[in-house]
Design a protein around this motif. Structure first.
Motif, PDB file in Angstrom:
ATOM      1  N   MET A   1      -9.552  -0.004 -19.614  1.00 34.16           N
ATOM      2  CA  MET A   1      -8.784  -0.097 -18.387  1.00 34.16           C
ATOM      3  C   MET A   1      -7.629  -1.062 -18.572  1.00 34.16           C
ATOM      4  SD  MET A   1     -11.314   0.156 -15.114  1.00 34.16           S
ATOM      5  CE  MET A   1     -11.618  -1.584 -15.095  1.00 34.16           C
ATOM      6  N   ASP A   2      -6.524  -0.546 -19.079  1.00 30.20           N
ATOM      7  CA  ASP A   2      -5.350  -1.364 -19.283  1.00 30.20           C
ATOM      8  C   ASP A   2      -4.482  -1.335 -18.029  1.00 30.20           C
ATOM      9  OD1 ASP A   2      -3.887  -3.090 -20.840  1.00 30.20           O
ATOM     10  OD2 ASP A   2      -2.619  -1.501 -21.649  1.00 30.20           O
ATOM     11  N   CYS A   3      -3.930  -2.476 -17.688  1.00 27.59           N
ATOM     12  CA  CYS A   3      -3.089  -2.605 -16.503  1.00 27.59           C
ATOM     13  C   CYS A   3      -1.628  -2.437 -16.913  1.00 27.59           C
ATOM     14  CB  CYS A   3      -3.326  -3.974 -15.874  1.00 27.59           C
ATOM     15  SG  CYS A   3      -2.280  -4.306 -14.473  1.00 27.59           S
ATOM     16  N   LEU A   4      -0.925  -1.571 -16.204  1.00 32.22           N
ATOM     17  CA  LEU A   4       0.493  -1.337 -16.455  1.00 32.22           C
ATOM     18  C   LEU A   4       1.273  -1.809 -15.238  1.00 32.22           C
ATOM     19  CD1 LEU A   4       2.797   0.133 -18.094  1.00 32.22           C
ATOM     20  CD2 LEU A   4       2.287   2.113 -16.643  1.00 32.22           C
ATOM     21  N   ILE A   5       2.360  -2.544 -15.464  1.00 26.42           N
ATOM     22  CA  ILE A   5       3.233  -2.977 -14.373  1.00 26.42           C
ATOM     23  C   ILE A   5       4.536  -2.207 -14.485  1.00 26.42           C
ATOM     24  CG2 ILE A   5       4.502  -4.909 -13.367  1.00 26.42           C
ATOM     25  CD1 ILE A   5       2.183  -6.699 -14.302  1.00 26.42           C
ATOM     26  N   ARG A   6       4.967  -1.648 -13.356  1.00 20.37           N
ATOM     27  CA  ARG A   6       6.199  -0.875 -13.340  1.00 20.37           C
ATOM     28  C   ARG A   6       6.895  -1.044 -11.999  1.00 20.37           C
ATOM     29  NH1 ARG A   6       5.312   3.348 -10.019  1.00 20.37           N
ATOM     30  NH2 ARG A   6       3.240   4.277  -9.896  1.00 20.37           N
ATOM     31  N   THR A   7       8.142  -0.599 -11.945  1.00 19.37           N
ATOM     32  CA  THR A   7       8.892  -0.594 -10.694  1.00 19.37           C
ATOM     33  C   THR A   7       8.306   0.468  -9.773  1.00 19.37           C
ATOM     34  OG1 THR A   7      10.879  -1.302 -11.861  1.00 19.37           O
ATOM     35  CG2 THR A   7      11.194  -0.303  -9.696  1.00 19.37           C
ATOM     36  N   ALA A   8       8.170   0.136  -8.510  1.00 17.19           N
ATOM     37  CA  ALA A   8       7.622   1.068  -7.534  1.00 17.19           C
ATOM     38  C   ALA A   8       8.640   2.146  -7.186  1.00 17.19           C
ATOM     39  CB  ALA A   8       7.224   0.313  -6.268  1.00 17.19           C
ATOM     40  N   THR A   9       8.134   3.299  -6.795  1.00 16.64           N
ATOM     41  CA  THR A   9       8.975   4.406  -6.335  1.00 16.64           C
ATOM     42  C   THR A   9       8.548   4.788  -4.922  1.00 16.64           C
ATOM     43  OG1 THR A   9       7.509   6.169  -7.086  1.00 16.64           O
ATOM     44  CG2 THR A   9       9.091   5.298  -8.706  1.00 16.64           C
ATOM     45  N   SER A  10       9.340   5.612  -4.277  1.00 20.47           N
ATOM     46  CA  SER A  10       9.014   6.034  -2.914  1.00 20.47           C
ATOM     47  C   SER A  10       7.669   6.775  -2.863  1.00 20.47           C
ATOM     48  CB  SER A  10      10.134   6.897  -2.337  1.00 20.47           C
ATOM     49  OG  SER A  10      10.355   8.022  -3.142  1.00 20.47           O
ATOM     50  N   GLU A  11       7.297   7.437  -3.946  1.00 20.92           N
ATOM     51  CA  GLU A  11       6.012   8.138  -3.980  1.00 20.92           C
ATOM     52  C   GLU A  11       4.827   7.164  -3.923  1.00 20.92           C
ATOM     53  OE1 GLU A  11       8.469   8.882  -6.350  1.00 20.92           O
ATOM     54  OE2 GLU A  11       9.145  10.616  -5.208  1.00 20.92           O
ATOM     55  N   ASP A  12       5.081   5.886  -4.168  1.00 21.85           N
ATOM     56  CA  ASP A  12       4.022   4.876  -4.176  1.00 21.85           C
ATOM     57  C   ASP A  12       3.762   4.265  -2.799  1.00 21.85           C
ATOM     58  OD1 ASP A  12       3.808   5.089  -7.002  1.00 21.85           O
ATOM     59  OD2 ASP A  12       5.387   3.584  -7.275  1.00 21.85           O
ATOM     60  N   ALA A  13       4.583   4.572  -1.817  1.00 21.45           N
ATOM     61  CA  ALA A  13       4.533   3.868  -0.528  1.00 21.45           C
ATOM     62  C   ALA A  13       3.151   3.878   0.120  1.00 21.45           C
ATOM     63  CB  ALA A  13       5.579   4.427   0.425  1.00 21.45           C
ATOM     64  N   ALA A  14       2.509   5.016   0.185  1.00 20.21           N
ATOM     65  CA  ALA A  14       1.195   5.092   0.840  1.00 20.21           C
ATOM     66  C   ALA A  14       0.155   4.262   0.094  1.00 20.21           C
ATOM     67  CB  ALA A  14       0.738   6.546   0.954  1.00 20.21           C
ATOM     68  N   ALA A  15       0.170   4.321  -1.231  1.00 21.59           N
ATOM     69  CA  ALA A  15      -0.803   3.559  -2.025  1.00 21.59           C
ATOM     70  C   ALA A  15      -0.534   2.054  -1.920  1.00 21.59           C
ATOM     71  CB  ALA A  15      -0.760   4.007  -3.478  1.00 21.59           C
ATOM     72  N   ILE A  16       0.738   1.658  -1.892  1.00 22.58           N
ATOM     73  CA  ILE A  16       1.081   0.238  -1.727  1.00 22.58           C
ATOM     74  C   ILE A  16       0.582  -0.239  -0.369  1.00 22.58           C
ATOM     75  CG2 ILE A  16       2.985  -1.400  -1.423  1.00 22.58           C
ATOM     76  CD1 ILE A  16       4.566   0.314  -3.486  1.00 22.58           C
ATOM     77  N   SER A  17       0.834   0.543   0.668  1.00 25.91           N
ATOM     78  CA  SER A  17       0.370   0.206   2.014  1.00 25.91           C
ATOM     79  C   SER A  17      -1.141   0.013   2.026  1.00 25.91           C
ATOM     80  CB  SER A  17       0.779   1.308   2.987  1.00 25.91           C
ATOM     81  OG  SER A  17       0.203   1.099   4.261  1.00 25.91           O
ATOM     82  N   GLN A  18      -1.850   0.921   1.384  1.00 30.54           N
ATOM     83  CA  GLN A  18      -3.314   0.865   1.353  1.00 30.54           C
ATOM     84  C   GLN A  18      -3.811  -0.406   0.658  1.00 30.54           C
ATOM     85  OE1 GLN A  18      -5.039   4.300  -0.590  1.00 30.54           O
ATOM     86  NE2 GLN A  18      -6.864   4.181   0.685  1.00 30.54           N
ATOM     87  N   VAL A  19      -3.201  -0.775  -0.470  1.00 31.29           N
ATOM     88  CA  VAL A  19      -3.600  -1.990  -1.191  1.00 31.29           C
ATOM     89  C   VAL A  19      -3.358  -3.228  -0.322  1.00 31.29           C
ATOM     90  CG1 VAL A  19      -2.981  -3.509  -3.125  1.00 31.29           C
ATOM     91  CG2 VAL A  19      -3.375  -1.074  -3.528  1.00 31.29           C
ATOM     92  N   ILE A  20      -2.168  -3.297   0.285  1.00 34.36           N
ATOM     93  CA  ILE A  20      -1.826  -4.477   1.081  1.00 34.36           C
ATOM     94  C   ILE A  20      -2.760  -4.609   2.281  1.00 34.36           C
ATOM     95  CG2 ILE A  20      -0.067  -5.509   2.581  1.00 34.36           C
ATOM     96  CD1 ILE A  20       2.054  -4.392   0.626  1.00 34.36           C
TER      97      ILE A  20
END
Length: 151
Positions: A1-20
């Motif tokens: 389970m490697d963690c990748l950090i990347r710039t967020a995109t509009s497709e990520d909005a729902a998942a970001i909301s859920q995490v926060i």
């Protein structure tokens, strides 16, 4: 389970909301009243995240292509650092803040500020941020912290 950090995109909005919202209701609920948690959570709907994506540099951390954390840079201010409660304590937040610091430095920022929750004050202190003052927004206490970048 490697963690990748990347710039967020509009497709990520729902998942970001859920995490926060998940982190607010689980982790931050230890330090804030339910009313404060719900008031803050309203700022992180998927629609609100889409607006933030146009105003800030937003990053996500993924494990197996699933978003598990987020953080953003708004000029010289670190904002919205949240890690899924099941992934906290694994260094993901630390890696996100390192990405924010690198991005800020490359943008010519020499002093980073963060409006920290009570919950995250120790986390930011462990990264070298120092407390400047407290601010109150109604019943919500925020700790303003700073970190000098570079030498």
């Amino acid at each position: 389970m490697d963690c990748l950090i990347r710039t967020a995109t509009s497709e990520d909005a729902a998942a970001i909301s859920q995490v926060i919202i998940g982190a607010l209701r689980d982790t931050n609920a230890q330090d804030y009243t339910p009313a404060v948690i719900e008031q803050v959570a309203q700022n992180f709907s998927p629609q609100a995240i889409l607006r933030l994506l146009t105003q800030r540099r937003v990053y996500v951390a993924t494990i197996d292509h699933h978003i598990v954390a987020t953080a953003s840079l708004d000029h010289d201010v670190v904002r919205s650092v949240f890690v899924d409660p099941t992934q906290q304590g694994k260094g993901i937040g630390r890696r996100l803040v390192a990405m924010i610091q690198s991005s800020a430095l490359s943008g010519g920022v020499s002093l980073l500020r963060v409006p920290s929750s009570i919950t995250a004050e120790g986390f930011y202190a462990s990264l070298g941020f120092r407390k400047v003052r407290d601010e109150f927004h109604g019943a919500e206490r925020t700790i303003i912290m700073e970190l000098k970048l570079g030498k």
